[in-house]
Write a protein that holds these residues in place. Sequence first.
Motif, PDB file in Angstrom:
ATOM      1  N   ALA A 127       0.873  -1.328  -0.072  1.00 54.55           N
ATOM      2  CA  ALA A 127       0.034  -0.012  -0.209  1.00 54.55           C
ATOM      3  C   ALA A 127       0.918   1.315  -0.102  1.00 54.55           C
ATOM      4  N   HIS A 128       0.511   2.070  -0.907  1.00 56.05           N
ATOM      5  CA  HIS A 128       1.188   3.521  -0.861  1.00 56.05           C
ATOM      6  C   HIS A 128       0.089   4.594  -1.083  1.00 56.05           C
ATOM      7  N   ASP A 129      -0.351   4.991   0.120  1.00 60.20           N
ATOM      8  CA  ASP A 129      -1.550   5.961   0.016  1.00 60.20           C
ATOM      9  C   ASP A 129      -2.705   5.126  -0.389  1.00 60.20           C
ATOM     10  N   LEU A 130      -3.257   5.321  -1.383  1.00 56.32           N
ATOM     11  CA  LEU A 130      -4.354   4.770  -1.659  1.00 56.32           C
ATOM     12  C   LEU A 130      -4.213   3.678  -3.007  1.00 56.32           C
ATOM     13  N   HIS A 131      -2.767   3.880  -3.264  1.00 57.31           N
ATOM     14  CA  HIS A 131      -2.521   2.920  -4.393  1.00 57.31           C
ATOM     15  C   HIS A 131      -2.080   1.554  -3.981  1.00 57.31           C
ATOM     16  N   ILE A 132      -2.924   0.443  -4.274  1.00 55.67           N
ATOM     17  CA  ILE A 132      -2.836  -0.846  -3.588  1.00 55.67           C
ATOM     18  C   ILE A 132      -2.234  -1.694  -4.643  1.00 55.67           C
ATOM     19  N   ARG A 133      -1.354  -2.727  -4.550  1.00 57.26           N
ATOM     20  CA  ARG A 133      -1.067  -3.812  -5.078  1.00 57.26           C
ATOM     21  C   ARG A 133      -1.012  -5.107  -4.351  1.00 57.26           C
ATOM     22  N   VAL A 134      -1.744  -6.022  -4.805  1.00 56.72           N
ATOM     23  CA  VAL A 134      -1.732  -7.368  -4.422  1.00 56.72           C
ATOM     24  C   VAL A 134      -0.911  -8.201  -5.149  1.00 56.72           C
ATOM     25  N   VAL A 135      -0.240  -8.953  -4.326  1.00 60.93           N
ATOM     26  CA  VAL A 135       1.037  -9.961  -4.939  1.00 60.93           C
ATOM     27  C   VAL A 135       0.944 -11.283  -4.407  1.00 60.93           C
ATOM     28  N   HIS A 136       1.172 -12.315  -5.243  1.00 59.15           N
ATOM     29  CA  HIS A 136       1.125 -13.776  -4.852  1.00 59.15           C
ATOM     30  C   HIS A 136       2.322 -13.839  -3.958  1.00 59.15           C
ATOM     31  N   ALA A 137       2.375 -14.332  -2.706  1.00 58.94           N
ATOM     32  CA  ALA A 137       3.396 -14.469  -2.019  1.00 58.94           C
ATOM     33  C   ALA A 137       4.572 -15.313  -2.307  1.00 58.94           C
ATOM     34  N   ALA A 138       4.158 -16.295  -3.134  1.00 59.32           N
ATOM     35  CA  ALA A 138       5.183 -17.207  -3.446  1.00 59.32           C
ATOM     36  C   ALA A 138       5.743 -17.106  -4.767  1.00 59.32           C
ATOM     37  N   THR A 139       5.016 -16.587  -5.486  1.00 60.78           N
ATOM     38  CA  THR A 139       5.470 -16.459  -7.074  1.00 60.78           C
ATOM     39  C   THR A 139       5.796 -15.006  -7.387  1.00 60.78           C
ATOM     40  N   GLY A 140       5.353 -13.998  -6.602  1.00 63.37           N
ATOM     41  CA  GLY A 140       5.450 -12.737  -7.071  1.00 63.37           C
ATOM     42  C   GLY A 140       4.585 -12.391  -7.939  1.00 63.37           C
ATOM     43  N   GLU A 141       3.582 -13.040  -8.354  1.00 64.45           N
ATOM     44  CA  GLU A 141       2.637 -12.566  -9.707  1.00 64.45           C
ATOM     45  C   GLU A 141       1.887 -11.445  -9.183  1.00 64.45           C
ATOM     46  N   LEU A 142       1.355 -10.468  -9.918  1.00 63.62           N
ATOM     47  CA  LEU A 142       0.660  -9.289  -9.496  1.00 63.62           C
ATOM     48  C   LEU A 142      -0.724  -9.836  -9.714  1.00 63.62           C
ATOM     49  N   LEU A 143      -1.507  -9.771  -8.624  1.00 65.83           N
ATOM     50  CA  LEU A 143      -2.896 -10.590  -8.568  1.00 65.83           C
ATOM     51  C   LEU A 143      -3.832  -9.416  -8.829  1.00 65.83           C
ATOM     52  N   ARG A 144      -3.581  -7.967  -8.296  1.00 69.90           N
ATOM     53  CA  ARG A 144      -4.420  -7.083  -8.295  1.00 69.90           C
ATOM     54  C   ARG A 144      -4.015  -5.846  -8.478  1.00 69.90           C
ATOM     55  N   GLU A 145      -4.188  -4.856  -8.989  1.00 72.32           N
ATOM     56  CA  GLU A 145      -3.611  -3.341  -8.754  1.00 72.32           C
ATOM     57  C   GLU A 145      -4.864  -2.519  -8.944  1.00 72.32           C
ATOM     58  N   LEU A 146      -4.808  -1.624  -8.005  1.00 75.99           N
ATOM     59  CA  LEU A 146      -6.137  -0.481  -7.886  1.00 75.99           C
ATOM     60  C   LEU A 146      -5.691   0.660  -7.034  1.00 75.99           C
ATOM     61  N   VAL A 147      -6.446   1.637  -7.463  1.00 79.40           N
ATOM     62  CA  VAL A 147      -6.319   2.777  -6.267  1.00 79.40           C
ATOM     63  C   VAL A 147      -7.861   2.737  -5.736  1.00 79.40           C
ATOM     64  N   LEU A 148      -7.553   2.665  -4.498  1.00 76.32           N
ATOM     65  CA  LEU A 148      -8.604   2.363  -3.510  1.00 76.32           C
ATOM     66  C   LEU A 148      -9.534   3.438  -3.527  1.00 76.32           C
ATOM     67  N   ASP A 149     -10.764   3.107  -3.583  1.00 75.41           N
ATOM     68  CA  ASP A 149     -12.019   4.302  -3.407  1.00 75.41           C
ATOM     69  C   ASP A 149     -12.395   4.398  -2.008  1.00 75.41           C
ATOM     70  N   PRO A 150     -11.933   5.358  -1.250  1.00 73.94           N
ATOM     71  CA  PRO A 150     -12.404   5.239   0.147  1.00 73.94           C
ATOM     72  C   PRO A 150     -13.746   5.428   0.538  1.00 73.94           C
ATOM     73  N   THR A 151     -14.641   5.886  -0.138  1.00 71.86           N
ATOM     74  CA  THR A 151     -16.118   6.061  -0.070  1.00 71.86           C
ATOM     75  C   THR A 151     -16.660   4.568  -0.280  1.00 71.86           C
ATOM     76  N   ARG A 152     -15.968   3.423  -0.773  1.00 74.93           N
ATOM     77  CA  ARG A 152     -16.758   2.238  -0.916  1.00 74.93           C
ATOM     78  C   ARG A 152     -16.066   1.202  -0.153  1.00 74.93           C
ATOM     79  N   ASP A 153     -16.770   0.361   0.541  1.00 78.43           N
ATOM     80  CA  ASP A 153     -16.407  -0.724   1.368  1.00 78.43           C
ATOM     81  C   ASP A 153     -15.631  -1.974   0.639  1.00 78.43           C
ATOM     82  N   TYR A 154     -16.509  -2.421  -0.504  1.00 77.61           N
ATOM     83  CA  TYR A 154     -16.028  -3.427  -1.391  1.00 77.61           C
ATOM     84  C   TYR A 154     -15.458  -2.679  -2.639  1.00 77.61           C
ATOM     85  N   GLN A 155     -14.259  -3.268  -3.000  1.00 77.64           N
ATOM     86  CA  GLN A 155     -13.686  -2.820  -4.330  1.00 77.64           C
ATOM     87  C   GLN A 155     -13.647  -3.968  -5.287  1.00 77.64           C
ATOM     88  N   PRO A 156     -14.684  -3.648  -6.303  1.00 80.50           N
ATOM     89  CA  PRO A 156     -14.823  -4.865  -7.133  1.00 80.50           C
ATOM     90  C   PRO A 156     -13.445  -5.073  -8.048  1.00 80.50           C
TER      91      PRO A 156
END
Length: 126
Positions: A80-109
């Motif tokens: 997490a870098h401010d609202l810029h989020i990256r989710v990476v597979h811990a074993a392989t390093g594969e990028l699973l998801r990259e997004l800019v978090l919308d703080p007004t929404r609970d679920y980030q589809p």
Amino acid sequence: MDECNHRRPHRSLPRRATPATAYHARPKATPTTDRTGEAHHRVRTDRVDHTGVVTLRVNGRLHHIGIGRTHARTHALILAHDLHIRVVHAATGELLRELVLDPTRDYQPTGKPPGPARKHPRNDNR
């Protein structure tokens, strides 16, 4: 108390100063810099739950980030870098998801349509 702190010298203090004089002579703790312009960085380890979601708390509010059921129960790193989020597979390093978090929404589809992926593209030229 006023007599002890402000008028009567104390023999354990240098030059038999009063406690109030010794207190006011010492430097006080203050914030060193203004941190409003600093970015917030953090790395967090988590596991994608059985529905394909990881959670992340931002500004005291819990947000659910959709990764996809394909990656259910996968160990992941959340960068997490401010609202810029990256989710990476811990074993392989594969990028699973990259997004800019919308703080007004609970679920980030994920932005993908629900349901399984189609195997063959639909031919609309029938």
